[in-house]
Design a protein around this motif. Structure first.
Motif, PDB file in Angstrom:
ATOM      1  N   SER A   1       0.827  -1.212   0.000  1.00 36.39           N
ATOM      2  CA  SER A   1       0.000   0.000   0.000  1.00 36.39           C
ATOM      3  C   SER A   1       0.857   1.256   0.000  1.00 36.39           C
ATOM      4  O   SER A   1       1.893   1.324   0.660  1.00 36.39           O
ATOM      5  N   LEU A   2       0.371   2.245  -0.730  1.00 33.14           N
ATOM      6  CA  LEU A   2       0.924   3.593  -0.699  1.00 33.14           C
ATOM      7  C   LEU A   2      -0.189   4.522  -0.237  1.00 33.14           C
ATOM      8  O   LEU A   2      -1.270   4.551  -0.840  1.00 33.14           O
ATOM      9  N   VAL A   3       0.041   5.255   0.858  1.00 30.18           N
ATOM     10  CA  VAL A   3      -0.987   6.154   1.375  1.00 30.18           C
ATOM     11  C   VAL A   3      -0.397   7.532   1.631  1.00 30.18           C
ATOM     12  O   VAL A   3       0.818   7.701   1.759  1.00 30.18           O
ATOM     13  N   LEU A   4      -1.296   8.512   1.706  1.00 30.75           N
ATOM     14  CA  LEU A   4      -0.935   9.870   2.077  1.00 30.75           C
ATOM     15  C   LEU A   4      -1.501  10.162   3.454  1.00 30.75           C
ATOM     16  O   LEU A   4      -2.605   9.708   3.793  1.00 30.75           O
ATOM     17  N   ALA A   5      -0.767  10.927   4.247  1.00 28.47           N
ATOM     18  CA  ALA A   5      -1.258  11.406   5.534  1.00 28.47           C
ATOM     19  C   ALA A   5      -1.110  12.922   5.556  1.00 28.47           C
ATOM     20  O   ALA A   5      -0.017  13.447   5.326  1.00 28.47           O
ATOM     21  N   GLY A   6      -2.208  13.629   5.796  1.00 28.92           N
ATOM     22  CA  GLY A   6      -2.188  15.089   5.818  1.00 28.92           C
ATOM     23  C   GLY A   6      -2.356  15.620   7.225  1.00 28.92           C
ATOM     24  O   GLY A   6      -3.261  15.208   7.950  1.00 28.92           O
ATOM     25  N   CYS A   7      -1.480  16.536   7.621  1.00 29.51           N
ATOM     26  CA  CYS A   7      -1.525  17.139   8.955  1.00 29.51           C
ATOM     27  C   CYS A   7      -1.728  18.642   8.822  1.00 29.51           C
ATOM     28  O   CYS A   7      -0.844  19.347   8.328  1.00 29.51           O
ATOM     29  N   GLY A   8      -2.879  19.120   9.218  1.00 28.81           N
ATOM     30  CA  GLY A   8      -3.143  20.553   9.189  1.00 28.81           C
ATOM     31  C   GLY A   8      -3.373  21.121   7.800  1.00 28.81           C
ATOM     32  O   GLY A   8      -3.132  22.310   7.583  1.00 28.81           O
ATOM     33  N   LEU A   9      -3.864  20.336   6.873  1.00 30.81           N
ATOM     34  CA  LEU A   9      -4.118  20.832   5.518  1.00 30.81           C
ATOM     35  C   LEU A   9      -5.417  21.640   5.525  1.00 30.81           C
ATOM     36  O   LEU A   9      -6.512  21.081   5.612  1.00 30.81           O
ATOM     37  N   SER A  10      -5.308  22.948   5.419  1.00 31.60           N
ATOM     38  CA  SER A  10      -6.462  23.823   5.620  1.00 31.60           C
ATOM     39  C   SER A  10      -7.014  24.442   4.349  1.00 31.60           C
ATOM     40  O   SER A  10      -8.064  25.090   4.387  1.00 31.60           O
ATOM     41  N   ASN A  11      -6.341  24.257   3.213  1.00 33.46           N
ATOM     42  CA  ASN A  11      -6.759  24.878   1.959  1.00 33.46           C
ATOM     43  C   ASN A  11      -7.528  23.860   1.114  1.00 33.46           C
ATOM     44  O   ASN A  11      -6.992  22.809   0.761  1.00 33.46           O
ATOM     45  N   HIS A  12      -8.780  24.171   0.782  1.00 30.65           N
ATOM     46  CA  HIS A  12      -9.617  23.218   0.057  1.00 30.65           C
ATOM     47  C   HIS A  12      -9.104  22.935  -1.356  1.00 30.65           C
ATOM     48  O   HIS A  12      -9.229  21.813  -1.848  1.00 30.65           O
ATOM     49  N   ASP A  13      -8.529  23.942  -1.993  1.00 29.01           N
ATOM     50  CA  ASP A  13      -7.965  23.717  -3.331  1.00 29.01           C
ATOM     51  C   ASP A  13      -6.826  22.707  -3.259  1.00 29.01           C
ATOM     52  O   ASP A  13      -6.739  21.794  -4.097  1.00 29.01           O
ATOM     53  N   ASN A  14      -5.949  22.864  -2.283  1.00 31.62           N
ATOM     54  CA  ASN A  14      -4.822  21.946  -2.150  1.00 31.62           C
ATOM     55  C   ASN A  14      -5.281  20.535  -1.802  1.00 31.62           C
ATOM     56  O   ASN A  14      -4.763  19.550  -2.334  1.00 31.62           O
ATOM     57  N   VAL A  15      -6.251  20.431  -0.911  1.00 30.53           N
ATOM     58  CA  VAL A  15      -6.761  19.099  -0.557  1.00 30.53           C
ATOM     59  C   VAL A  15      -7.379  18.427  -1.776  1.00 30.53           C
ATOM     60  O   VAL A  15      -7.154  17.235  -2.027  1.00 30.53           O
ATOM     61  N   GLY A  16      -8.143  19.180  -2.561  1.00 27.92           N
ATOM     62  CA  GLY A  16      -8.711  18.610  -3.777  1.00 27.92           C
ATOM     63  C   GLY A  16      -7.640  18.141  -4.741  1.00 27.92           C
ATOM     64  O   GLY A  16      -7.730  17.043  -5.316  1.00 27.92           O
ATOM     65  N   SER A  17      -6.596  18.957  -4.923  1.00 28.58           N
ATOM     66  CA  SER A  17      -5.504  18.582  -5.817  1.00 28.58           C
ATOM     67  C   SER A  17      -4.742  17.368  -5.305  1.00 28.58           C
ATOM     68  O   SER A  17      -4.302  16.517  -6.085  1.00 28.58           O
ATOM     69  N   ILE A  18      -4.584  17.268  -3.988  1.00 34.50           N
ATOM     70  CA  ILE A  18      -3.885  16.123  -3.404  1.00 34.50           C
ATOM     71  C   ILE A  18      -4.658  14.838  -3.679  1.00 34.50           C
ATOM     72  O   ILE A  18      -4.068  13.798  -4.016  1.00 34.50           O
ATOM     73  N   PHE A  19      -5.978  14.875  -3.565  1.00 34.26           N
ATOM     74  CA  PHE A  19      -6.781  13.695  -3.895  1.00 34.26           C
ATOM     75  C   PHE A  19      -6.672  13.355  -5.379  1.00 34.26           C
ATOM     76  O   PHE A  19      -6.625  12.171  -5.750  1.00 34.26           O
ATOM     77  N   ARG A  20      -6.629  14.357  -6.217  1.00 36.27           N
ATOM     78  CA  ARG A  20      -6.473  14.102  -7.655  1.00 36.27           C
ATOM     79  C   ARG A  20      -5.133  13.423  -7.922  1.00 36.27           C
ATOM     80  O   ARG A  20      -5.052  12.475  -8.718  1.00 36.27           O
ATOM     81  N   ASN A  21      -4.078  13.893  -7.267  1.00 34.22           N
ATOM     82  CA  ASN A  21      -2.764  13.262  -7.413  1.00 34.22           C
ATOM     83  C   ASN A  21      -2.775  11.841  -6.861  1.00 34.22           C
ATOM     84  O   ASN A  21      -2.161  10.936  -7.429  1.00 34.22           O
ATOM     85  N   ALA A  22      -3.456  11.652  -5.733  1.00 36.21           N
ATOM     86  CA  ALA A  22      -3.542  10.316  -5.137  1.00 36.21           C
ATOM     87  C   ALA A  22      -4.181   9.330  -6.115  1.00 36.21           C
ATOM     88  O   ALA A  22      -3.715   8.193  -6.268  1.00 36.21           O
ATOM     89  N   ALA A  23      -5.239   9.763  -6.779  1.00 36.02           N
ATOM     90  CA  ALA A  23      -5.893   8.895  -7.764  1.00 36.02           C
ATOM     91  C   ALA A  23      -4.989   8.646  -8.969  1.00 36.02           C
ATOM     92  O   ALA A  23      -4.913   7.522  -9.482  1.00 36.02           O
ATOM     93  N   ALA A  24      -4.290   9.683  -9.408  1.00 36.85           N
ATOM     94  CA  ALA A  24      -3.452   9.563 -10.609  1.00 36.85           C
ATOM     95  C   ALA A  24      -2.297   8.599 -10.408  1.00 36.85           C
ATOM     96  O   ALA A  24      -1.922   7.861 -11.339  1.00 36.85           O
ATOM     97  N   PHE A  25      -1.720   8.570  -9.205  1.00 38.74           N
ATOM     98  CA  PHE A  25      -0.531   7.756  -8.972  1.00 38.74           C
ATOM     99  C   PHE A  25      -0.813   6.516  -8.122  1.00 38.74           C
ATOM    100  O   PHE A  25       0.106   5.875  -7.627  1.00 38.74           O
ATOM    101  N   GLY A  26      -2.083   6.189  -7.984  1.00 36.60           N
ATOM    102  CA  GLY A  26      -2.443   4.910  -7.398  1.00 36.60           C
ATOM    103  C   GLY A  26      -2.325   4.807  -5.900  1.00 36.60           C
ATOM    104  O   GLY A  26      -2.147   3.705  -5.368  1.00 36.60           O
ATOM    105  N   ALA A  27      -2.433   5.927  -5.179  1.00 31.81           N
ATOM    106  CA  ALA A  27      -2.439   5.840  -3.718  1.00 31.81           C
ATOM    107  C   ALA A  27      -3.679   5.075  -3.260  1.00 31.81           C
ATOM    108  O   ALA A  27      -4.761   5.233  -3.824  1.00 31.81           O
ATOM    109  N   ASP A  28      -3.523   4.261  -2.240  1.00 29.64           N
ATOM    110  CA  ASP A  28      -4.625   3.408  -1.787  1.00 29.64           C
ATOM    111  C   ASP A  28      -5.563   4.115  -0.818  1.00 29.64           C
ATOM    112  O   ASP A  28      -6.705   3.673  -0.645  1.00 29.64           O
ATOM    113  N   ALA A  29      -5.116   5.188  -0.181  1.00 33.97           N
ATOM    114  CA  ALA A  29      -5.965   5.897   0.775  1.00 33.97           C
ATOM    115  C   ALA A  29      -5.310   7.222   1.140  1.00 33.97           C
ATOM    116  O   ALA A  29      -4.104   7.419   0.946  1.00 33.97           O
TER     117      ALA A  29
END
Length: 276
Positions: A126-154
């Motif tokens: 598994s490859l996962v991302l962990a976000g600490c204190g991510l307060s910007n909605h644009d950045n969070v949305g982009s991070i999820f898009r990147n997670a999907a693009a590169f196959g992150a599991d969660a």
């Protein structure tokens, strides 16, 4: 196949009350519902992956001239989901501003999944991302898009990170928030401890990281930790886990966290291919 469309001529029609004053409701909350905006996100909401992750459509509202163009998307929703159409004047009055996209849906959220529950569903590799204190909605949305693009599991978000089901975050993610499993609500320390106990090699991403991200060794389970915009990860995390950096030319403080996540995910995904 979704239900036959019903025309709405009155912005005060109670059947479309959940769509009224979208921006205001972004701030006041929607009682367990969220707004999916645009054709791409509507398609994601109707996809099997969204249903598997516990999301469901409650209603769809379309600008009348968009109906034909989304007929194939509507076919992926059950007949129990009402579809409403409206003129541009009525549509904009309902939304509270000019909604040129003309495609909206109300969706229901699944129960909040705690970190331990999601951890138990992850594959051995598994490859996962962990976000600490991510307060910007644009950045969070982009991070999820990147997670999907590169196959992150969660994606695991701590209690101080913003809601990825905020309308703008979903839109920026092009619906990836609905397809990438996530949990939110634990404190950062408890979140990272849980990942470590589940066998994840934890790497904090920071401009002060000890090694370039390309040098992160291959492993079956890797968690990439991202910090808040500007301040980055706190020293308590950076001193507790291994750290990596994205090499860049001198003179710039750091990359945007969403951009950095995409670069790092690409590098780590390449490393993990060697142990898959």
């Amino acid at each position: 196949m979704a239900a036959q469309p019903v025309r709405i001529d009155d912005p005060a029609d109670p059947r479309i009350a959940g769509f009224v004053s979208i921006r205001e409701r972004d701030l006041t909350g929607r009682d367990g519902l969220f707004v999916a905006e645009g054709t791409v996100v509507l398609r994601m909401l109707g996809a099997p992956t969204a249903r598997e992750n516990g999301f469901a459509a409650e209603a769809i509202l379309l600008l009348e001239n968009r109906l034909a163009g989304v007929a194939d998307v509507l076919a992926s929703f059950p007949e129990t989901v009402p579809v409403y159409i409206a003129s541009s004047a009525v549509f904009d009055a309902v939304a509270g501003f000019n909604m040129h996209r003309g495609v909206l849906a109300l969706g229901s959220k699944p129960p909040v999944e705690q970190g331990g529950t999601l951890l138990g569903r992850l594959p051995e590799t598994s490859l996962v991302l962990a976000g600490c204190g991510l307060s910007n909605h644009d950045n969070v949305g982009s991070i999820f898009r990147n997670a999907a693009a590169f196959g992150a599991d969660a994606v695991f978000l701590d209690e101080t990170s913003c809601d990825p089901l905020y309308r703008k975050a979903i839109r920026v993610s092009v619906g990836s928030v609905l397809s990438v499993p996530f949990s939110r609500g634990l404190g950062a320390e408890a979140l990272l401890d849980g990942l470590a106990q589940a066998g994840f090699e934890i790497w904090g991403l920071s401009p002060r990281g000890a090694v370039p991200v390309a040098d992160i060794p291959a492993a079956r389970r890797i968690a990439l930790v991202l910090g808040t915009e500007g301040e980055g990860l706190p020293d308590s995390i950076l001193s507790s886990f291994r750290t990596a950096r994205i090499p860049q030319r001198p003179g710039l403080d750091s990359l945007n966290v969403a951009t950095a996540s995409g670069i790092a995910l690409y590098q780590i995904a390449l490393a993990m291919e060697r142990v898959a």
